[in-house]
Design a protein around this motif. Sequence first.
Motif, PDB file in Angstrom:
ATOM      1  N   VAL A  89       0.841  -1.207   0.000  1.00 15.21           N
ATOM      2  CA  VAL A  89       0.000   0.000   0.000  1.00 15.21           C
ATOM      3  C   VAL A  89       0.870   1.247   0.000  1.00 15.21           C
ATOM      4  N   ALA A  90       1.929   1.220   0.805  1.00 19.04           N
ATOM      5  CA  ALA A  90       2.826   2.381   0.881  1.00 19.04           C
ATOM      6  C   ALA A  90       3.589   2.570  -0.422  1.00 19.04           C
ATOM      7  N   ARG A  91       4.078   1.469  -1.000  1.00 21.68           N
ATOM      8  CA  ARG A  91       4.855   1.586  -2.234  1.00 21.68           C
ATOM      9  C   ARG A  91       3.999   2.085  -3.388  1.00 21.68           C
ATOM     10  N   LEU A  92       2.769   1.624  -3.479  1.00 21.89           N
ATOM     11  CA  LEU A  92       1.873   2.102  -4.531  1.00 21.89           C
ATOM     12  C   LEU A  92       1.629   3.603  -4.400  1.00 21.89           C
ATOM     13  N   LYS A  93       1.547   4.084  -3.194  1.00 21.86           N
ATOM     14  CA  LYS A  93       1.294   5.503  -2.954  1.00 21.86           C
ATOM     15  C   LYS A  93       2.536   6.344  -3.204  1.00 21.86           C
ATOM     16  N   GLU A  94       3.705   5.851  -2.773  1.00 23.81           N
ATOM     17  CA  GLU A  94       4.934   6.627  -2.846  1.00 23.81           C
ATOM     18  C   GLU A  94       5.591   6.611  -4.219  1.00 23.81           C
ATOM     19  N   ALA A  95       5.318   5.596  -5.018  1.00 21.50           N
ATOM     20  CA  ALA A  95       6.012   5.427  -6.294  1.00 21.50           C
ATOM     21  C   ALA A  95       5.715   6.572  -7.265  1.00 21.50           C
ATOM     22  N   ASP A  96       6.741   6.963  -7.994  1.00 22.70           N
ATOM     23  CA  ASP A  96       6.563   7.909  -9.096  1.00 22.70           C
ATOM     24  C   ASP A  96       6.151   7.170 -10.364  1.00 22.70           C
ATOM     25  N   TYR A  97       6.670   5.948 -10.519  1.00 26.64           N
ATOM     26  CA  TYR A  97       6.330   5.095 -11.654  1.00 26.64           C
ATOM     27  C   TYR A  97       6.024   3.703 -11.135  1.00 26.64           C
ATOM     28  N   ILE A  98       4.978   3.090 -11.689  1.00 24.48           N
ATOM     29  CA  ILE A  98       4.621   1.713 -11.363  1.00 24.48           C
ATOM     30  C   ILE A  98       4.631   0.921 -12.661  1.00 24.48           C
ATOM     31  N   PHE A  99       5.434  -0.129 -12.708  1.00 25.17           N
ATOM     32  CA  PHE A  99       5.535  -0.959 -13.904  1.00 25.17           C
ATOM     33  C   PHE A  99       4.988  -2.357 -13.641  1.00 25.17           C
ATOM     34  N   PHE A 100       3.997  -2.742 -14.440  1.00 25.52           N
ATOM     35  CA  PHE A 100       3.565  -4.127 -14.514  1.00 25.52           C
ATOM     36  C   PHE A 100       4.194  -4.731 -15.767  1.00 25.52           C
ATOM     37  N   SER A 101       4.072  -6.041 -15.928  1.00 22.95           N
ATOM     38  CA  SER A 101       4.645  -6.667 -17.116  1.00 22.95           C
ATOM     39  C   SER A 101       3.718  -7.732 -17.668  1.00 22.95           C
ATOM     40  N   ASP A 102       3.505  -7.652 -18.997  1.00 27.09           N
ATOM     41  CA  ASP A 102       2.739  -8.677 -19.693  1.00 27.09           C
ATOM     42  C   ASP A 102       1.374  -8.890 -19.039  1.00 27.09           C
ATOM     43  N   LEU A 103       0.721  -7.782 -18.680  1.00 34.07           N
ATOM     44  CA  LEU A 103      -0.530  -7.840 -17.932  1.00 34.07           C
ATOM     45  C   LEU A 103      -1.695  -7.340 -18.784  1.00 34.07           C
ATOM     46  N   GLU A 104      -2.762  -8.124 -18.845  1.00 33.55           N
ATOM     47  CA  GLU A 104      -3.950  -7.701 -19.574  1.00 33.55           C
ATOM     48  C   GLU A 104      -4.578  -6.486 -18.884  1.00 33.55           C
ATOM     49  N   LYS A 105      -5.132  -5.586 -19.668  1.00 38.18           N
ATOM     50  CA  LYS A 105      -5.702  -4.354 -19.117  1.00 38.18           C
ATOM     51  C   LYS A 105      -6.854  -4.663 -18.162  1.00 38.18           C
ATOM     52  N   GLU A 106      -7.641  -5.667 -18.483  1.00 37.00           N
ATOM     53  CA  GLU A 106      -8.771  -6.026 -17.625  1.00 37.00           C
ATOM     54  C   GLU A 106      -8.297  -6.425 -16.226  1.00 37.00           C
ATOM     55  N   LYS A 107      -7.204  -7.187 -16.172  1.00 38.67           N
ATOM     56  CA  LYS A 107      -6.668  -7.597 -14.874  1.00 38.67           C
ATOM     57  C   LYS A 107      -6.111  -6.403 -14.116  1.00 38.67           C
ATOM     58  N   PHE A 108      -5.483  -5.483 -14.849  1.00 41.40           N
ATOM     59  CA  PHE A 108      -4.995  -4.282 -14.177  1.00 41.40           C
ATOM     60  C   PHE A 108      -6.135  -3.467 -13.597  1.00 41.40           C
ATOM     61  N   LEU A 109      -7.217  -3.307 -14.348  1.00 42.75           N
ATOM     62  CA  LEU A 109      -8.334  -2.497 -13.869  1.00 42.75           C
ATOM     63  C   LEU A 109      -8.922  -3.059 -12.588  1.00 42.75           C
ATOM     64  N   ALA A 110      -8.918  -4.393 -12.466  1.00 43.93           N
ATOM     65  CA  ALA A 110      -9.378  -5.014 -11.221  1.00 43.93           C
ATOM     66  C   ALA A 110      -8.435  -4.657 -10.076  1.00 43.93           C
ATOM     67  N   LEU A 111      -7.115  -4.680 -10.357  1.00 43.02           N
ATOM     68  CA  LEU A 111      -6.136  -4.298  -9.339  1.00 43.02           C
ATOM     69  C   LEU A 111      -6.266  -2.812  -8.998  1.00 43.02           C
ATOM     70  N   LYS A 112      -6.515  -2.019 -10.007  1.00 37.30           N
ATOM     71  CA  LYS A 112      -6.669  -0.582  -9.797  1.00 37.30           C
ATOM     72  C   LYS A 112      -7.794  -0.296  -8.814  1.00 37.30           C
ATOM     73  N   ASP A 113      -8.918  -0.967  -9.003  1.00 34.42           N
ATOM     74  CA  ASP A 113     -10.054  -0.765  -8.108  1.00 34.42           C
ATOM     75  C   ASP A 113      -9.762  -1.291  -6.706  1.00 34.42           C
ATOM     76  N   GLU A 114      -9.089  -2.452  -6.640  1.00 34.21           N
ATOM     77  CA  GLU A 114      -8.817  -3.070  -5.340  1.00 34.21           C
ATOM     78  C   GLU A 114      -7.835  -2.259  -4.518  1.00 34.21           C
TER      79      GLU A 114
END
Length: 224
Positions: A89-114
């Motif tokens: 939770v802290a790293r997501l808030k503090e990061a200037d850039y967040i990199f995922f890899s080989d991730l479908e947009k739909e799965k990211f959107l679920a993570l975004k909401d969570e």
Amino acid sequence: LVIYSQAGIVRDVPELGISEASAQRGLHSEYNDKIYDLDKEFSDNDKTKVFVVGNSFARDWANILLESEYRDSIEITYTFNLTNDSLDVARLKEADYIFFSDLEKEKFLALKDEYSIDESKVWNVGTKNFGENNGIYYAKRDSEDYLDQRTLMMNGILERNNKLKSEWGDRYIDLISLVIDNKKTVPVFTPDGKFISQDTRHLTESGAEYFADLIESNYFTQNN
């Protein structure tokens, strides 16, 4: 038994940066896996904070960044999977850039909401592949065009890359586009004659250096 004791290394292979004298098991996986050591909180410094999330392809991306000209101005932390613990939770808030890899947009959107992720910080790093098996290329070691060899990617890789690129748009880092030609082939070796990948999927140290150079000249310059 002799071959096993030598970790399968029975001769020097300069294209992989290995020698019979320095044989050890897991030589190349160590380079990828050392990124696990970065699974920690951000420091209190002025460096650009980069949070890398995902599998071994994400660890490859972390190595590309660490081989780049930006290595001294960034701080990277890494996790294989996001969890609801206070560290993530802290790293997501503090990061200037967040990199995922080989991730479908739909799965990211679920993570975004969570996790209430700020999407403006997020990039998705694409997939990659360098053929079926390096032995195919190494077998041509005596040929004049040995280091010029190129290969088609495994079935489905290019299609997946194009699908993810379509989903993510300008937030997609397309590694394949940096090396593919009009015949849809990719190089096997770096310009200085080293294998880009030891297993056709993950990057050697030379491969990470090669992509760092490509990213600096072809991507960050245009998009940073």
